[in-house]
Design a protein around this motif. Sequence first.
Motif, PDB file in Angstrom:
ATOM      1  N   TYR A  93       0.839  -1.267  -0.081  1.00 28.42           N
ATOM      2  CA  TYR A  93       0.180   0.132   0.021  1.00 28.42           C
ATOM      3  C   TYR A  93       0.614   1.555   0.192  1.00 28.42           C
ATOM      4  CZ  TYR A  93      -4.034  -2.645   1.316  1.00 28.42           C
ATOM      5  OH  TYR A  93      -5.165  -3.999   0.781  1.00 28.42           O
ATOM      6  N   SER A  94       0.611   2.104  -0.441  1.00 25.08           N
ATOM      7  CA  SER A  94       0.601   3.702  -0.401  1.00 25.08           C
ATOM      8  C   SER A  94       1.569   3.880   1.498  1.00 25.08           C
ATOM      9  CB  SER A  94       0.215   4.657  -0.544  1.00 25.08           C
ATOM     10  OG  SER A  94      -1.011   5.137   0.376  1.00 25.08           O
ATOM     11  N   ASN A  95       2.609   5.154   0.904  1.00 24.26           N
ATOM     12  CA  ASN A  95       3.437   5.428   2.638  1.00 24.26           C
ATOM     13  C   ASN A  95       2.605   6.903   3.432  1.00 24.26           C
ATOM     14  OD1 ASN A  95       4.145   6.970   0.612  1.00 24.26           O
ATOM     15  ND2 ASN A  95       6.469   6.748   1.691  1.00 24.26           N
ATOM     16  N   VAL A  96       1.545   6.675   2.803  1.00 23.90           N
ATOM     17  CA  VAL A  96       0.793   7.563   2.820  1.00 23.90           C
ATOM     18  C   VAL A  96       0.452   7.732   4.690  1.00 23.90           C
ATOM     19  CG1 VAL A  96      -1.047   9.784   2.869  1.00 23.90           C
ATOM     20  CG2 VAL A  96      -0.038   8.512   1.435  1.00 23.90           C
ATOM     21  N   ASN A  97       0.745   8.094   5.433  1.00 24.64           N
ATOM     22  CA  ASN A  97       0.025   8.756   6.931  1.00 24.64           C
ATOM     23  C   ASN A  97      -1.552   9.533   7.110  1.00 24.64           C
ATOM     24  OD1 ASN A  97      -0.295   8.717   9.764  1.00 24.64           O
ATOM     25  ND2 ASN A  97       1.749   8.970  10.391  1.00 24.64           N
ATOM     26  N   PRO A  98      -2.136   8.604   7.128  1.00 29.92           N
ATOM     27  CA  PRO A  98      -3.626   9.616   6.833  1.00 29.92           C
ATOM     28  C   PRO A  98      -3.416  10.737   8.145  1.00 29.92           C
ATOM     29  CG  PRO A  98      -4.183   7.172   6.505  1.00 29.92           C
ATOM     30  CD  PRO A  98      -2.402   7.479   7.452  1.00 29.92           C
ATOM     31  N   VAL A  99      -3.121  10.886   9.420  1.00 28.02           N
ATOM     32  CA  VAL A  99      -3.041  11.338  10.579  1.00 28.02           C
ATOM     33  C   VAL A  99      -2.227  11.912  10.141  1.00 28.02           C
ATOM     34  CG1 VAL A  99      -2.399  10.867  13.463  1.00 28.02           C
ATOM     35  CG2 VAL A  99      -3.676   9.730  12.107  1.00 28.02           C
ATOM     36  N   GLU A 100      -0.639  11.005  10.082  1.00 31.77           N
ATOM     37  CA  GLU A 100       0.226  13.475   9.759  1.00 31.77           C
ATOM     38  C   GLU A 100      -0.207  14.344   8.312  1.00 31.77           C
ATOM     39  OE1 GLU A 100       4.424  13.092   7.976  1.00 31.77           O
ATOM     40  OE2 GLU A 100       4.355  11.206   9.670  1.00 31.77           O
ATOM     41  N   GLU A 101      -1.439  13.040   7.977  1.00 32.82           N
ATOM     42  CA  GLU A 101      -1.625  14.128   6.539  1.00 32.82           C
ATOM     43  C   GLU A 101      -2.935  15.394   7.110  1.00 32.82           C
ATOM     44  OE1 GLU A 101      -0.225  14.813   3.788  1.00 32.82           O
ATOM     45  OE2 GLU A 101       1.306  13.783   3.921  1.00 32.82           O
ATOM     46  N   MET A 102      -3.713  14.752   8.168  1.00 32.59           N
ATOM     47  CA  MET A 102      -4.151  15.602   8.505  1.00 32.59           C
ATOM     48  C   MET A 102      -4.403  16.557   9.855  1.00 32.59           C
ATOM     49  SD  MET A 102      -7.094  14.192   8.225  1.00 32.59           S
ATOM     50  CE  MET A 102      -8.294  15.224   8.740  1.00 32.59           C
ATOM     51  N   VAL A 103      -2.673  16.261  10.212  1.00 35.06           N
ATOM     52  CA  VAL A 103      -1.987  17.100  11.298  1.00 35.06           C
ATOM     53  C   VAL A 103      -1.218  17.796  10.046  1.00 35.06           C
ATOM     54  CG1 VAL A 103      -0.261  18.207  12.069  1.00 35.06           C
ATOM     55  CG2 VAL A 103      -1.573  16.030  12.724  1.00 35.06           C
ATOM     56  N   ASN A 104      -1.079  17.947   9.298  1.00 34.67           N
ATOM     57  CA  ASN A 104      -1.121  18.448   8.357  1.00 34.67           C
ATOM     58  C   ASN A 104      -1.637  20.158   6.504  1.00 34.67           C
ATOM     59  OD1 ASN A 104       2.717  17.817   8.257  1.00 34.67           O
ATOM     60  ND2 ASN A 104       1.763  16.510   7.002  1.00 34.67           N
ATOM     61  N   MET A 105      -2.367  19.148   6.858  1.00 36.98           N
ATOM     62  CA  MET A 105      -4.288  19.816   6.130  1.00 36.98           C
ATOM     63  C   MET A 105      -4.448  20.999   7.457  1.00 36.98           C
ATOM     64  SD  MET A 105      -7.965  18.404   5.511  1.00 36.98           S
ATOM     65  CE  MET A 105      -8.353  18.067   6.762  1.00 36.98           C
ATOM     66  N   ILE A 106      -4.429  20.400   8.731  1.00 36.02           N
ATOM     67  CA  ILE A 106      -5.130  21.246   9.789  1.00 36.02           C
ATOM     68  C   ILE A 106      -3.474  23.213   9.933  1.00 36.02           C
ATOM     69  CG2 ILE A 106      -5.509  22.062  12.415  1.00 36.02           C
ATOM     70  CD1 ILE A 106      -6.359  18.934  12.684  1.00 36.02           C
ATOM     71  N   SER A 107      -2.538  22.237   9.771  1.00 41.39           N
ATOM     72  CA  SER A 107      -1.652  23.833   9.636  1.00 41.39           C
ATOM     73  C   SER A 107      -1.386  24.629   9.077  1.00 41.39           C
ATOM     74  CB  SER A 107       0.058  22.776  10.577  1.00 41.39           C
ATOM     75  OG  SER A 107       0.835  23.052  10.104  1.00 41.39           O
ATOM     76  N   ALA A 108      -2.059  23.538   7.460  1.00 47.21           N
ATOM     77  CA  ALA A 108      -1.532  24.742   6.327  1.00 47.21           C
ATOM     78  C   ALA A 108      -2.762  25.230   6.263  1.00 47.21           C
ATOM     79  CB  ALA A 108      -1.321  23.934   5.473  1.00 47.21           C
ATOM     80  N   SER A 109      -4.129  24.832   6.950  1.00 46.45           N
ATOM     81  CA  SER A 109      -5.590  26.072   6.293  1.00 46.45           C
ATOM     82  C   SER A 109      -5.082  26.758   7.290  1.00 46.45           C
ATOM     83  CB  SER A 109      -6.352  24.852   7.099  1.00 46.45           C
ATOM     84  OG  SER A 109      -7.587  24.958   7.113  1.00 46.45           O
ATOM     85  N   ARG A 110      -4.720  26.847   8.525  1.00 47.43           N
ATOM     86  CA  ARG A 110      -4.182  27.814   9.988  1.00 47.43           C
ATOM     87  C   ARG A 110      -3.444  28.613   8.606  1.00 47.43           C
ATOM     88  NH1 ARG A 110      -5.152  24.475  15.349  1.00 47.43           N
ATOM     89  NH2 ARG A 110      -7.300  24.217  15.100  1.00 47.43           N
ATOM     90  N   SER A 111      -2.602  28.377   8.494  1.00 44.72           N
ATOM     91  CA  SER A 111      -1.543  29.596   8.049  1.00 44.72           C
ATOM     92  C   SER A 111      -1.930  30.390   6.738  1.00 44.72           C
ATOM     93  CB  SER A 111      -0.497  28.147   7.743  1.00 44.72           C
ATOM     94  OG  SER A 111       0.526  27.909   8.705  1.00 44.72           O
ATOM     95  N   TYR A 112      -2.994  29.794   6.526  1.00 48.61           N
ATOM     96  CA  TYR A 112      -3.984  30.160   4.997  1.00 48.61           C
ATOM     97  C   TYR A 112      -4.698  31.085   5.786  1.00 48.61           C
ATOM     98  CZ  TYR A 112      -6.144  31.095   0.589  1.00 48.61           C
ATOM     99  OH  TYR A 112      -6.851  30.878  -0.241  1.00 48.61           O
ATOM    100  N   GLN A 113      -5.232  30.613   5.974  1.00 43.55           N
ATOM    101  CA  GLN A 113      -6.268  32.089   7.433  1.00 43.55           C
ATOM    102  C   GLN A 113      -5.399  32.910   7.876  1.00 43.55           C
ATOM    103  OE1 GLN A 113      -8.273  29.405   9.691  1.00 43.55           O
ATOM    104  NE2 GLN A 113      -9.984  28.628   8.118  1.00 43.55           N
ATOM    105  N   ASN A 114      -4.790  32.619   8.558  1.00 40.77           N
ATOM    106  CA  ASN A 114      -4.031  33.841   9.042  1.00 40.77           C
ATOM    107  C   ASN A 114      -3.189  34.901   7.513  1.00 40.77           C
ATOM    108  OD1 ASN A 114      -4.035  32.956  11.973  1.00 40.77           O
ATOM    109  ND2 ASN A 114      -2.193  31.111  11.914  1.00 40.77           N
ATOM    110  N   ASN A 115      -2.522  34.155   6.800  1.00 41.51           N
ATOM    111  CA  ASN A 115      -2.396  34.784   6.093  1.00 41.51           C
ATOM    112  C   ASN A 115      -3.325  35.935   5.445  1.00 41.51           C
ATOM    113  OD1 ASN A 115       0.472  34.875   5.632  1.00 41.51           O
ATOM    114  ND2 ASN A 115      -0.014  33.025   5.467  1.00 41.51           N
ATOM    115  N   ILE A 116      -4.616  35.130   4.984  1.00 44.69           N
ATOM    116  CA  ILE A 116      -5.289  35.927   4.809  1.00 44.69           C
ATOM    117  C   ILE A 116      -6.342  36.999   5.507  1.00 44.69           C
ATOM    118  CG2 ILE A 116      -8.251  35.972   3.858  1.00 44.69           C
ATOM    119  CD1 ILE A 116      -6.142  34.606   1.821  1.00 44.69           C
TER     120      ILE A 116
END
Length: 135
Positions: A93-116
């Motif tokens: 299977y792929s080497n994607v760790n869904p928990v790690e990716e969710m943390v990345n998603m939350i971090s990127a989303s918050r950074s994006y919102q802060n810049n807006i």
Amino acid sequence: MTMLKIFDVSGSAASAQSQRLSTVASNLANADTVAGPDGQAYKARQVVFQTTLMGEVGAAGVRVSNVIEDQTPGRRVHDPKHPAADAQGYVTYSNVNPVEEMVNMISASRSYQNNIEVMNTAKSLLLKTLQLGQS
């Protein structure tokens, strides 16, 4: 730094975080995929940021310098009945760790919102400055 340069700096960061969000979405979409006909499973991708000068001393933004593949081996599960199983009966299977990716998603989303929010605040300050000049 001029007030208008804030839009360039925050805009570059928002753009970089947007690309990071797209990469995370791609990783999550392929989290449970198995190796294809070539025997290779999807590899998680990570965005690499780089500081970039914005024309003035002290003004720096960010840009995506590269998107790299995670070289961690994929998860192997013993399932000899699976159509994608190898000769030993393992499915890769792929080497994607869904928990790690969710943390990345939350971090990127918050950074994006802060810049807006930075851009909205700068816009409000510029409008108030113009209103002072009208009085």
